[in-house]
Design an enzyme around this catalytic site. Structure first.
Site, mmCIF file in Angstrom:
data_model
loop_
_atom_site.group_PDB
_atom_site.id
_atom_site.type_symbol
_atom_site.label_atom_id
_atom_site.label_comp_id
_atom_site.label_asym_id
_atom_site.label_seq_id
_atom_site.Cartn_x
_atom_site.Cartn_y
_atom_site.Cartn_z
ATOM 1 N N GLY A 18 0.800 -1.226 0.000
ATOM 2 C CA GLY A 18 0.000 0.000 0.000
ATOM 3 C C GLY A 18 0.829 1.271 0.000
ATOM 4 N N SER A 64 0.038 9.832 -7.963
ATOM 5 C CA SER A 64 1.340 10.085 -8.603
ATOM 6 C C SER A 64 2.307 10.722 -7.616
ATOM 7 C CB SER A 64 1.155 11.013 -9.800
ATOM 8 O OG SER A 64 0.322 10.400 -10.753
ATOM 9 N N ILE A 75 -5.610 -1.024 -3.737
ATOM 10 C CA ILE A 75 -4.575 -1.972 -3.318
ATOM 11 C C ILE A 75 -4.894 -3.388 -3.814
ATOM 12 C CG2 ILE A 75 -3.275 -2.899 -1.343
ATOM 13 C CD1 ILE A 75 -3.019 0.218 -1.993
ATOM 14 N N HIS A 88 -10.160 -7.471 -35.823
ATOM 15 C CA HIS A 88 -11.327 -8.341 -35.611
ATOM 16 C C HIS A 88 -12.617 -7.674 -36.101
ATOM 17 C CE1 HIS A 88 -8.679 -10.624 -32.908
ATOM 18 N NE2 HIS A 88 -9.592 -11.573 -32.863
ATOM 19 N N GLY A 89 -12.548 -6.412 -36.527
ATOM 20 C CA GLY A 89 -13.756 -5.712 -36.981
ATOM 21 C C GLY A 89 -14.822 -5.692 -35.893
ATOM 22 N N GLU A 128 1.577 1.496 -10.969
ATOM 23 C CA GLU A 128 3.013 1.660 -10.624
ATOM 24 C C GLU A 128 3.619 2.872 -11.316
ATOM 25 O OE1 GLU A 128 5.402 -1.752 -9.966
ATOM 26 O OE2 GLU A 128 3.656 -3.043 -9.689
ATOM 27 N N THR A 147 2.029 6.379 -13.707
ATOM 28 C CA THR A 147 1.447 6.605 -15.036
ATOM 29 C C THR A 147 2.549 6.874 -16.064
ATOM 30 O OG1 THR A 147 1.313 8.971 -14.643
ATOM 31 C CG2 THR A 147 -0.609 7.668 -13.977
ATOM 32 N N SER A 148 2.154 6.887 -17.345
ATOM 33 C CA SER A 148 3.128 7.187 -18.409
ATOM 34 C C SER A 148 3.756 8.572 -18.188
ATOM 35 C CB SER A 148 2.438 7.164 -19.777
ATOM 36 O OG SER A 148 2.093 5.846 -20.115
HETATM 37 C C1 LIG Z 1 -5.957 -2.040 -10.948
HETATM 38 C C2 LIG Z 1 -5.052 -1.181 -10.105
HETATM 39 C C3 LIG Z 1 -4.197 -1.801 -9.207
HETATM 40 C C4 LIG Z 1 -3.369 -1.018 -8.388
HETATM 41 N N1 LIG Z 1 -2.612 -1.639 -7.420
HETATM 42 C C5 LIG Z 1 -1.920 -0.870 -6.541
HETATM 43 C C6 LIG Z 1 -1.257 -1.472 -5.427
HETATM 44 O O1 LIG Z 1 -1.249 -2.708 -5.260
HETATM 45 N N2 LIG Z 1 -0.625 -0.673 -4.536
HETATM 46 C C7 LIG Z 1 -0.608 0.689 -4.664
HETATM 47 O O2 LIG Z 1 -0.016 1.343 -3.814
HETATM 48 N N3 LIG Z 1 -1.225 1.292 -5.710
HETATM 49 C C8 LIG Z 1 -1.898 0.553 -6.646
HETATM 50 N N4 LIG Z 1 -2.556 1.152 -7.687
HETATM 51 C C9 LIG Z 1 -2.573 2.624 -7.781
HETATM 52 C C10 LIG Z 1 -1.783 3.192 -8.957
HETATM 53 O O3 LIG Z 1 -0.416 3.020 -8.764
HETATM 54 C C11 LIG Z 1 -2.213 4.673 -9.106
HETATM 55 O O4 LIG Z 1 -3.542 4.654 -9.603
HETATM 56 C C12 LIG Z 1 -1.297 5.447 -10.005
HETATM 57 O O5 LIG Z 1 -0.043 5.625 -9.415
HETATM 58 C C13 LIG Z 1 -1.871 6.833 -10.359
HETATM 59 O O6 LIG Z 1 -2.341 7.521 -9.245
HETATM 60 P P1 LIG Z 1 -3.824 8.181 -9.275
HETATM 61 O O7 LIG Z 1 -4.735 7.109 -9.721
HETATM 62 O O8 LIG Z 1 -4.086 8.838 -7.985
HETATM 63 O O9 LIG Z 1 -3.753 9.263 -10.435
HETATM 64 P P2 LIG Z 1 -3.287 10.807 -10.301
HETATM 65 O O10 LIG Z 1 -1.964 10.874 -9.625
HETATM 66 O O11 LIG Z 1 -4.399 11.591 -9.709
HETATM 67 O O12 LIG Z 1 -3.095 11.208 -11.813
HETATM 68 C C14 LIG Z 1 -4.148 11.719 -12.634
HETATM 69 C C15 LIG Z 1 -3.513 12.180 -13.947
HETATM 70 O O13 LIG Z 1 -2.627 13.298 -13.694
HETATM 71 C C16 LIG Z 1 -1.354 13.001 -14.223
HETATM 72 N N5 LIG Z 1 -0.322 13.633 -13.395
HETATM 73 C C17 LIG Z 1 -0.217 13.607 -12.038
HETATM 74 N N6 LIG Z 1 0.880 14.288 -11.650
HETATM 75 C C18 LIG Z 1 1.485 14.739 -12.781
HETATM 76 C C19 LIG Z 1 2.661 15.499 -13.043
HETATM 77 N N7 LIG Z 1 3.472 15.912 -12.067
HETATM 78 N N8 LIG Z 1 2.973 15.776 -14.330
HETATM 79 C C20 LIG Z 1 2.168 15.330 -15.346
HETATM 80 N N9 LIG Z 1 1.051 14.613 -15.159
HETATM 81 C C21 LIG Z 1 0.718 14.314 -13.896
HETATM 82 C C22 LIG Z 1 -1.243 11.484 -14.198
HETATM 83 O O14 LIG Z 1 -0.262 11.018 -15.096
HETATM 84 C C23 LIG Z 1 -2.662 11.102 -14.615
HETATM 85 O O15 LIG Z 1 -2.785 11.177 -16.007
HETATM 86 C C24 LIG Z 1 -3.364 0.398 -8.529
HETATM 87 C C25 LIG Z 1 -4.206 0.999 -9.479
HETATM 88 C C26 LIG Z 1 -5.041 0.239 -10.251
HETATM 89 C C27 LIG Z 1 -5.964 0.934 -11.223
#
Ligand SMILES: Cc1cc2nc3c(=O)[nH]c(=O)nc-3n(C[C@H](O)[C@H](O)[C@H](O)COP(=O)(O)OP(=O)(O)OC[C@H]3O[C@@H](n4cnc5c(N)ncnc54)[C@H](O)[C@@H]3O)c2cc1C
Length: 380
Positions: free
Chosen positions: A124, A132, A157, A338-339, A363, A365-366
């Site tokens: 967690g 992020s 999580i 696959h259309g 883990e 975002t891009s």
């Molecule tokens: C199926 C699933 C499993 C997961 N499992 C785990 C887990 O086991 N443990 C755990 O700890 N987490 C887990 N996560 C959480 C995951 O790591 C987060 O969702 C991810 O890090 C993004 O955080 P957020 O969803 O709060 O998005 P946000 O941080 O709110 O981001 C929203 C948007 O803003 C962009 N953004 C944010 N900051 C910046 C910046 N400085 N510059 C440019 N763009 C930015 C992001 O790229 C994104 O496009 C999981 C998520 C999912 C969906």
């Protein structure tokens, strides 16, 4: 330079492929549809050494390296992203955090049962206000006699409900920013530790995702990982390995989507011939296969460097960024090939498409991968 897997690595790849084809493939659609988390697979995963891939035998593990790990996650992801995500989160997040930063006692008590597959582990970091920006952690741990009292919550999580062991970070000194964050090992049975309902997700629906809530949860001193204030840096190091697994997962999903497209393009007839005979389709397949190969090479490079004790922050992020975006593109092209049938649940293409998207988010975002890579580039 050697671009081939060794005989032993090929054997591992082959046995995981056989397992995925016989034990996972027949159930994929049903598990996805019903959001069934297939915990019943755990004993078989353990039997194959897949619950302790990266850990030495003395800790109940299979003693493999990251190249084997990447190969295994790819092979499972090729059949089902959800099971691959489970194996990845269990191995490289929860268990690896304890393996890398735990004391001998912590490893014996928590890592050994995790590696033997007695339960799935959770990790967690993410919170409602700290995604992020993990340094924005608000869950707090207040020092009390013999331990800490933890309050707060974690979002998204993996294995939050099924786990018996969960590694999570909390603020122990709010004046120190990310140097005031500490990691702890929680047991699900600790009073004040609770998980919430399962998230209803677009993809990876057979992977269990939920919140964790800490309400005056007492965690003893002996469950602190490392020293006070080291948790954030530990988590970033854990993610260097974790991102290799998301890259491998992405390569696997892309490979599965590509194979489905090849198969369909040979079967589907239009204008009196298989659509695979149209150059437009052939070019799509060529681009898909080339991108997958490039993603796999980046991923194996990061894995190889990690196995050789190198710091892989840049390489792990590059592999994760590239492979996850390739997975989304390839899975979308597979639907296109696959259309209309690709838009139905009668074919696997739509599921690869839905599953692939998680890889550009989980883990880091891009966008965050690009920040990490740029920081490493500009440091030089
Ligand atoms: C199926 C699933 C499993 C997961 N499992 C785990 C887990 O086991 N443990 C755990 O700890 N987490 C887990 N996560 C959480 C995951 O790591 C987060 O969702 C991810 O890090 C993004 O955080 P957020 O969803 O709060 O998005 P946000 O941080 O709110 O981001 C929203 C948007 O803003 C962009 N953004 C944010 N900051 C910046 C910046 N400085 N510059 C440019 N763009 C930015 C992001 O790229 C994104 O496009 C999981 C998520 C999912 C969906």
């Amino acid at each position: 330079m050697n671009f081939e897997l060794s005989e032993e690595q090929e054997q591992i790849k082959y046995s995981v492929r056989e397992f995925a084809e016989s034990e996972i493939r027949p159930n994929v659609l049903e598990w996805d549809e019903t959001q069934h988390f297939p915990e019943e697979l755990r004993p078989q995963l353990a039997e194959l050494g897949l619950t302790g891939i990266l850990f030495p035998e003395e800790y109940g593990g299979a003693g493999m390296g990251y190249v084997e790990y990447a190969t295994i996650i790819e092979e499972i992801g090729r059949v089902d992203g959800s099971v691959a995500l489970s194996v990845a989160a269990h191995n490289s997040l929860c268990s690896n955090h304890i393996y890398t930063f735990g004391t001998e006692e912590q490893k014996q008590k928590y890592l050994v049962p995790l590696a033997r597959g007695e339960s799935f582990g959770a990790w967690g970091l993410t919170e409602a206000q700290a995604g992020s920006d993990a340094s924005g952690t608000r869950t707090n741990a207040v020092k009390k006699d013999g331990g800490y009292v933890v309050n707060g919550s974690k979002n998204f999580i993996t294995h939050a409900i099924a786990c018996k062991t969960c590694v999570a970070v909390a603020v122990t000194d709010k004046n120190k920013g990310n140097r005031g964050i500490t990691a702890f090992i929680f047991e699900k049975s600790m009073p004040g530790f609770a998980s919430d309902k399962k998230e209803n997700k677009v993809g990876m629906r057979a992977s269990e995702t939920s919140s964790v809530v800490f309400e005056d949860c007492f965690v003893p001193d002996e469950n602190r990982l490392g020293a006070d204030g080291e948790g954030f840096l530990q988590a970033m190091q854990v993610l260097d390995g974790g991102r290799i697994s998301i890259a491998s997962l992405a390569v696997g999903i892309a490979q599965g989507a590509y194979e489905a497209a090849v198969k369909y393009s040979k079967e589907r007839q239009q204008f009196g011939r298989p659509i695979a005979e149209f150059q437009a389709i052939q070019f799509k397949l060529a681009d898909m296969a080339t991108q997958i190969e490039a993603a796999r090479l980046l991923t194996l490079q990061a894995a190889y460097l990690k196995d050789n004790g190198k710091k892989t922050t840049k390489e792990s992020s590059m592999a994760k960024l590239f492979a996850s975006e390739v997975a989304v593109r390839v899975a979308e092209e597979s639907v296109q090939i696959h259309g209309g049938y690709g838009y139905t649940k009668d074919y696997p293409a739509e599921k690869y498409w839905r599953d692939s998207k998680l890889c550009t988010i989980g883990e880091g975002t891009s966008e965050i991968q690009r920040l990490v890579i740029a920081k490493q580039l500009l440091k030089a």
